[in-house]
Design an enzyme around this catalytic site. Structure first.
Site, PDB file in Angstrom:
ATOM      1  N   GLY A   1      19.859 -21.086 -13.424  1.00 17.91           N
ATOM      2  CA  GLY A   1      20.962 -21.990 -13.780  1.00 17.91           C
ATOM      3  C   GLY A   1      21.394 -21.821 -15.224  1.00 17.91           C
ATOM      4  N   ALA A   2      21.563 -20.564 -15.647  1.00 12.33           N
ATOM      5  CA  ALA A   2      21.910 -20.301 -17.058  1.00 12.33           C
ATOM      6  C   ALA A   2      23.412 -20.175 -17.279  1.00 12.33           C
ATOM      7  CB  ALA A   2      21.192 -19.040 -17.537  1.00 12.33           C
TER       8      ALA A   2
ATOM      9  N   ARG B   1      24.787 -18.330  -9.961  1.00 13.16           N
ATOM     10  CA  ARG B   1      25.651 -17.740  -8.921  1.00 13.16           C
ATOM     11  C   ARG B   1      26.925 -17.150  -9.506  1.00 13.16           C
ATOM     12  NH1 ARG B   1      26.124 -23.109  -5.588  1.00 13.16           N
ATOM     13  NH2 ARG B   1      26.217 -23.726  -7.784  1.00 13.16           N
ATOM     14  N   ARG B   2      27.308 -17.517 -10.728  1.00 11.33           N
ATOM     15  CA  ARG B   2      28.593 -17.068 -11.284  1.00 11.33           C
ATOM     16  C   ARG B   2      28.376 -15.868 -12.211  1.00 11.33           C
ATOM     17  NH1 ARG B   2      30.562 -23.031 -12.948  1.00 11.33           N
ATOM     18  NH2 ARG B   2      28.301 -23.243 -13.189  1.00 11.33           N
TER      19      ARG B   2
ATOM     20  N   ASP C   1      21.785 -16.974  -5.354  1.00 10.62           N
ATOM     21  CA  ASP C   1      21.764 -18.390  -4.995  1.00 10.62           C
ATOM     22  C   ASP C   1      20.313 -18.770  -4.707  1.00 10.62           C
ATOM     23  OD1 ASP C   1      21.904 -20.855  -3.607  1.00 10.62           O
ATOM     24  OD2 ASP C   1      23.904 -20.381  -2.849  1.00 10.62           O
TER      25      ASP C   1
ATOM     26  N   SER D   1      13.931 -34.952 -14.209  1.00 13.06           N
ATOM     27  CA  SER D   1      14.973 -35.912 -14.599  1.00 13.06           C
ATOM     28  C   SER D   1      14.318 -37.278 -14.754  1.00 13.06           C
ATOM     29  CB  SER D   1      16.036 -35.994 -13.492  1.00 13.06           C
ATOM     30  OG  SER D   1      16.926 -37.056 -13.729  1.00 13.06           O
TER      31      SER D   1
ATOM     32  N   TYR E   1      19.087 -37.530  -4.378  1.00 11.40           N
ATOM     33  CA  TYR E   1      18.897 -36.814  -5.649  1.00 11.40           C
ATOM     34  C   TYR E   1      17.569 -37.237  -6.274  1.00 11.40           C
ATOM     35  CZ  TYR E   1      19.426 -35.137 -10.422  1.00 11.40           C
ATOM     36  OH  TYR E   1      19.207 -34.507 -11.631  1.00 11.40           O
TER      37      TYR E   1
ATOM     38  N   GLY F   1      17.127 -37.689 -19.533  1.00  9.94           N
ATOM     39  CA  GLY F   1      18.084 -38.701 -19.070  1.00  9.94           C
ATOM     40  C   GLY F   1      19.494 -38.139 -19.173  1.00  9.94           C
TER      41      GLY F   1
ATOM     42  N   GLU G   1      28.040 -30.007 -17.138  1.00 14.22           N
ATOM     43  CA  GLU G   1      28.916 -30.021 -15.954  1.00 14.22           C
ATOM     44  C   GLU G   1      28.302 -30.838 -14.815  1.00 14.22           C
ATOM     45  OE1 GLU G   1      30.008 -25.990 -14.926  1.00 14.22           O
ATOM     46  OE2 GLU G   1      30.713 -25.586 -16.945  1.00 14.22           O
TER      47      GLU G   1
HETATM   48  N1  LIG Z   1      22.936 -33.432 -17.146  1.00 12.74           N
HETATM   49  C1  LIG Z   1      22.113 -34.425 -16.874  1.00 12.74           C
HETATM   50  O1  LIG Z   1      22.406 -35.607 -17.131  1.00 12.74           O
HETATM   51  C2  LIG Z   1      20.755 -34.132 -16.272  1.00 12.74           C
HETATM   52  C3  LIG Z   1      19.753 -35.067 -16.468  1.00 12.74           C
HETATM   53  C4  LIG Z   1      18.492 -34.819 -15.939  1.00 12.74           C
HETATM   54  C5  LIG Z   1      18.246 -33.660 -15.252  1.00 12.74           C
HETATM   55  N2  LIG Z   1      19.251 -32.744 -15.059  1.00 12.74           N
HETATM   56  C6  LIG Z   1      18.903 -31.519 -14.334  1.00 12.74           C
HETATM   57  O2  LIG Z   1      19.021 -30.441 -15.231  1.00 12.74           O
HETATM   58  C7  LIG Z   1      19.313 -29.244 -14.533  1.00 12.74           C
HETATM   59  C8  LIG Z   1      20.508 -28.554 -15.167  1.00 12.74           C
HETATM   60  O3  LIG Z   1      21.633 -29.400 -15.076  1.00 12.74           O
HETATM   61  P1  LIG Z   1      22.842 -29.380 -16.090  1.00 12.74           P
HETATM   62  O4  LIG Z   1      22.997 -30.755 -16.597  1.00 12.74           O
HETATM   63  O5  LIG Z   1      22.702 -28.275 -17.054  1.00 12.74           O
HETATM   64  O6  LIG Z   1      24.046 -29.129 -15.055  1.00 12.74           O
HETATM   65  P2  LIG Z   1      25.148 -27.984 -14.963  1.00 12.74           P
HETATM   66  O7  LIG Z   1      25.859 -27.840 -16.255  1.00 12.74           O
HETATM   67  O8  LIG Z   1      25.954 -28.315 -13.754  1.00 12.74           O
HETATM   68  O9  LIG Z   1      24.281 -26.654 -14.687  1.00 12.74           O
HETATM   69  C9  LIG Z   1      23.625 -26.451 -13.460  1.00 12.74           C
HETATM   70  C10 LIG Z   1      23.198 -25.007 -13.344  1.00 12.74           C
HETATM   71  O10 LIG Z   1      22.513 -24.838 -12.091  1.00 12.74           O
HETATM   72  C11 LIG Z   1      23.006 -23.689 -11.446  1.00 12.74           C
HETATM   73  N3  LIG Z   1      22.926 -23.818 -10.002  1.00 12.74           N
HETATM   74  C12 LIG Z   1      23.318 -24.855  -9.240  1.00 12.74           C
HETATM   75  N4  LIG Z   1      23.152 -24.569  -7.941  1.00 12.74           N
HETATM   76  C13 LIG Z   1      22.611 -23.325  -7.888  1.00 12.74           C
HETATM   77  C14 LIG Z   1      22.211 -22.464  -6.825  1.00 12.74           C
HETATM   78  N5  LIG Z   1      22.315 -22.845  -5.549  1.00 12.74           N
HETATM   79  N6  LIG Z   1      21.730 -21.245  -7.119  1.00 12.74           N
HETATM   80  C15 LIG Z   1      21.619 -20.845  -8.410  1.00 12.74           C
HETATM   81  N7  LIG Z   1      21.971 -21.613  -9.453  1.00 12.74           N
HETATM   82  C16 LIG Z   1      22.468 -22.833  -9.187  1.00 12.74           C
HETATM   83  C17 LIG Z   1      24.451 -23.576 -11.910  1.00 12.74           C
HETATM   84  O11 LIG Z   1      24.855 -22.222 -11.872  1.00 12.74           O
HETATM   85  P3  LIG Z   1      25.918 -21.605 -10.823  1.00 12.74           P
HETATM   86  O12 LIG Z   1      26.878 -22.685 -10.449  1.00 12.74           O
HETATM   87  O13 LIG Z   1      26.533 -20.464 -11.573  1.00 12.74           O
HETATM   88  O14 LIG Z   1      25.065 -21.145  -9.700  1.00 12.74           O
HETATM   89  C18 LIG Z   1      24.355 -24.037 -13.351  1.00 12.74           C
HETATM   90  O15 LIG Z   1      24.059 -22.950 -14.203  1.00 12.74           O
HETATM   91  C19 LIG Z   1      19.499 -29.650 -13.073  1.00 12.74           C
HETATM   92  O16 LIG Z   1      18.301 -29.410 -12.380  1.00 12.74           O
HETATM   93  C20 LIG Z   1      19.770 -31.146 -13.155  1.00 12.74           C
HETATM   94  O17 LIG Z   1      19.398 -31.816 -11.983  1.00 12.74           O
HETATM   95  C21 LIG Z   1      20.495 -32.945 -15.582  1.00 12.74           C
END
Ligand SMILES: NC(=O)c1ccc[n+]([C@@H]2O[C@H](COP(=O)([O-])OP(=O)(O)OC[C@H]3O[C@@H](n4cnc5c(N)ncnc54)[C@H](OP(=O)(O)O)[C@@H]3O)[C@@H](O)[C@H]2O)c1
Length: 254
Positions: A9-10, A34-35, A60, A138, A151, A182, A187
């Protein structure tokens, strides 16, 4: 020789910030998502800025065969740190009204995807008796919140799996760290609300959320401690959030 970090997820948010933080620290990176166009752009930018080697791998995490094929196709470089970060929330509704496709998406990505990547990479860590797995959970892994049902369940699973991995892998001297952030502005909410920009922005209105760089700094700290020290479990929030349920916004009466 530079250490290698493998980040799922980079292409966005925490994963991209972790990539930058470790590139700045001289690590070799394997960045995934994936992108492909985003992976390519990030790799070029980090190589130009920090002079480090960045390998991209586009797959994926839900697709078990794709995970195995993509990892098998990588140069035979031992992975020192695996960051299981790829994940998402999809939708926010009561259990009786939930979209079962959203449920599948979250379970397949947050739980099964994390397991597939871990299962594929960790035998090499075991063989080398060295490695560090960092799972991004989380605050939703610690306290359930209204309409967060599935979730939250997937993140509770990340917490449980992190505890289990630690027990299973202790004998091989592999560290397992779970980091539970938190609210952070990435995105994440845009994905949860399927592109609804104003609804996503509303989540962060009236407070100063965490930034992706805050999580990246924390991952860096956990990954660069002395060999005998392991942070097992770490919950972090912005100043005005207590847990997954309770946060104070500007408009609230204190
Ligand atoms: N932001 C928050 O408030 C928050 C808080 C607590 C925990 N988290 C957790 O932190 C992690 C990262 O989230 P973020 O906030 O950085 O969100 P984000 O900006 O939406 O990034 C999510 C990343 O996950 C990748 N991803 C999603 N589905 C995937 C798949 N099927 N295969 C491969 N890659 C996948 C996306 O890449 P592609 O779309 O290019 O595949 C993207 O790089 C997640 O596990 C999320 O649950 C987020």
């Amino acid at each position: 020789m530079a250490k290698t970090i493998f980040i799922t997820g980079a292409t966005s948010g925490f994963g991209a910030a972790i990539a930058e933080r470790f590139a700045a620290g001289g690590y070799r990176l394997i960045i995934t998502g994936r992108r492909q166009e985003r992976l390519g752009a990030l790799a070029a930018a980090l190589t130009a800025k920090f002079g480090v080697e960045v390998i991209t791998s586009c797959f994926d995490v839900r697709d078990k065969a794709a995970v195995e094929t993509a990892i098998a196709a990588l140069p035979q470089i031992p992975v020192d740190i695996l960051v299981n970060n790829a994940g998402l929330a999809a939708g926010l509704s009561t259990i009786d009204a939930g979209d079962t496709d959203d449920w599948d998406l979250m379970i397949d990505t947050n739980m099964k995807g994390l397991l597939y990547v871990t299962r594929t990479l960790v035998p090499n860590m075991v063989a080398r008796k060295n490695g560090h797995i960092i799972n991004i959970g989380s605050t939703a892994a610690k306290t359930v919140y209204r309409n967060g049902n599935v979730y939250c369940a997937t993140k509770f699973a990340v917490d449980a799996l992190s505890q289990s991995m630690r027990i299973d892998l202790l004998q091989h001297r592999i560290k397992v760290t779970a980091i539970h952030p938190g609210m952070a502005e990435t995105e994440f909410s845009l994905v949860r609300f399927k592109g609804d920009v104003s609804r996503a922005a509303g989540v962060y209105e009236g407070l100063k959320p965490l930034h992706a760089e805050d999580i990246a700094d924390t991952v860096w700290y956990c990954a660069n401690l002395p060999a005998h020290v392991c942070i097992n479990d770490l919950t972090m929030t912005c100043l005005t959030q207590a847990n997954g349920v309770y946060a104070v916004k500007d408009a609230d009466t204190l």
